[in-house]
Write an enzyme that holds these catalytic residues in place. Structure first.
Site, PDB file in Angstrom:
ATOM      1  CG  HIS A  51      -2.283  -0.560   0.939  1.00 51.23           C
ATOM      2  ND1 HIS A  51      -2.526  -1.909   0.961  1.00 51.23           N
ATOM      3  CD2 HIS A  51      -3.455   0.030   0.607  1.00 51.23           C
ATOM      4  CE1 HIS A  51      -3.804  -2.124   0.672  1.00 51.23           C
ATOM      5  NE2 HIS A  51      -4.387  -0.966   0.449  1.00 51.23           N
ATOM      6  CE  LYS A  94      -8.068 -11.048  11.231  1.00 49.16           C
ATOM      7  NZ  LYS A  94      -7.948 -10.633  12.627  1.00 49.16           N
TER       8      LYS A  94
END
Lengths: 186, 283
Positions: A39, A104
């Site tokens: 990222h 999650k």
């Protein structure tokens, strides 16, 4: 009442705006993997306007670090990792056209706000269901940063990959809503 | 003196690691099944159904249950009439751990704390194992093993209370820890609580409490009652499976209590995710 949807990537605003927190979605098509290290690099490319390793428009990003594949398999067990580590990068990804994230655990207010502004969805996959989720992955190919090993960017072809809408485009949060519904207050 | 070959220990450890990587223990499976039946939230019910389906696939196809295959944690009781022939017991356990993780295509998850460099090529594949030894009477070696994932370990906490905090203080503390954790430790969880002893004794006890079979009853009736009270309280938090809201946040609460110093009341809360991979062998 939660609904069920079958969606194929890339996702459009029309796709995402129909979804509400709590809905179950089965995703098919191409999705891309990235964790913290990837990222960081991807967001730098976007901000510098450099060539991106895939078409970000309508893309879905899966936060995962799989186990090594057994011989003959495309991938090993591949359940979601905890998402808050991507919180500082996700708003930029959404700003440049990504429409979905799979992980999650809770997201920051900045990510939830970005979902509202850019029609993005944060999907939750079942943590610890790595064998089940790995089987929904039909092919896997490293397309960027192979030196990151399990954290490399992979292009995955998935079929009916089961996820639940956590944060929708209207500012709802399933973690808050679900908990308020079932919390027993004395 | 009974002699046990070093290689026999290596093989036994390798085998339990391979087994635990793919086969969810029966007590965990049964507890999840019961939780699915009793869960009131349809979303959480579906999550638990996926967890059980995952367990079936992992077992049938010998795939890791979760991509986080954990650090290898052992509690080992060594009989005083046992001698390991051909090496050190500790080395045998580490060697078995490395073989099991490699042969099972499990993930190597140990790293250096600051550079975060993976230790697989330097120290060993998923080494070192975390081993707690105890010396007992007899001519056997008793090995308890669990694979301990990072998500649930990250929410665990310990604190030394003043004695006046009592049971009520402990119950409130556990509720606070689990409430703050939310869905991050992958509920439905098992909550291990270590009470008493010293700071580190409480922590080790809370870890060991997670090795007990889910559904077993604490031998101490007072602790059994406290476990039930805390379980009920935790399940009132509404966190549910994977934090999606529901009535089954925890499958079980296990307490290990120890005598402690007159000045202190140490408490440690160690959390295990729904993939409670643990087993026990005697050599």
């Amino acid at each position: 009442m939660a609904k069920e949807y079958y969606l194929t990537t890339p996702l459009t605003s029309e796709d995402t705006r129909q979804l509400k927190s709590g809905d179950i979605v089965y995703i098919s098509g191409i999705i891309y993997t990235a964790r913290d290290a990837a990222h960081k690099r991807l967001v730098e490319l976007l901000e510098k306007g450099e060539e991106f390793p895939f078409d970000i428009e309508g893309s879905v990003i899966y936060f995962v670090g799989p186990t090594p594949p057994k011989p003959g398999d495309p991938i090993g067990s591949a359940g979601p990792t905890t998402s808050y580590r991507m919180d500082s990068y996700s708003p930029t990804m959404l700003e440049y056209g990504s429409k979905g994230m799979i992980g999650k655990g809770r997201r920051s207010q900045e990510v939830k706000d970005a979902c509202k502004i850019y029609d993005g969805i944060y999907f939750g996959a079942t943590g610890g269901a790595g064998a089940l989720l790995g089987k929904k992955i039909k092919s896997a190919e490293v397309i960027a940063y192979p030196e990151l090993g399990p954290e490399a960017v992979r292009k995955l072809e998935v079929e009916n990959f089961p996820v639940t809408v956590i944060n929708d485009t209207y500012g709802n949060d399933l973690y808050q809503m679900g908990r308020e519904m079932y919390e027993v207050k004395e | 003196m009974r002699e046990i070959a070093y290689e026999d220990v290596v093989k036994a450890v390798r085998d339990i690691i391979l087994h635990c990587g793919t086969d969810l223990p029966q007590d965990t499976y049964d507890a999840l099944k019961e939780a699915m039946e009793k869960e009131k939230s349809p979303v959480s019910k579906e999550v638990i159904r996926q967890i059980l389906e995952n367990a079936d696939i992992a077992k049938d196809e010998k795939r890791p249950l979760c991509q986080d295959t954990g650090l290898a944690v052992f509690f080992v009781k060594v009989g005083d009439e046992v001698k390991i022939k051909g090496g050190l017991l500790k080395d045998a356990i580490n060697e078995g751990t490395e073989q099991g993780y490699k042969d099972g295509y499990l993930r190597a998850s140990t790293c250096e704390p600051f550079t975060r460099a993976n230790l697989k090529d330097t120290v060993g594949y998923n080494l070192p194992a975390i081993i707690h030894f105890d010396l007992v009477a007899g001519d056997k070696i008793d090995i308890e093993y669990a694979a301990k994932g990072g998500g649930s370990e990250n929410v665990s906490r310990a604190r030394v209370f003043p004695p006046a905090a009592g049971k009520e203080g402990i119950i409130e503390y556990v509720k606070e820890v689990i409430s703050d954790a939310g869905g991050n430790p992958c509920p439905p969880i098992t909550v291990g609580i270590g009470i008493g002893g010293t700071f580190e004794k409480a922590a080790i006890s809370s870890k060991h409490a997670l090795f007990r079979d889910i559904g077993s009853v604490n031998e101490d009736p007072e602790m059994a009652e406290m476990e039930q009270t805390i379980l009920d309280e935790v399940n009132k938090l509404g966190i549910g499976a994977m934090g999606m809201g529901g009535t089954k946040t925890a499958l079980a609460v296990h307490i290990e209590s120890n005598p402690c110093h007159i000045a202190s009341l140490p408490v440690s809360v160690n959390v295990q995710c729904h993939s409670s991979r643990h087993t026990h062998i005697t050599i």
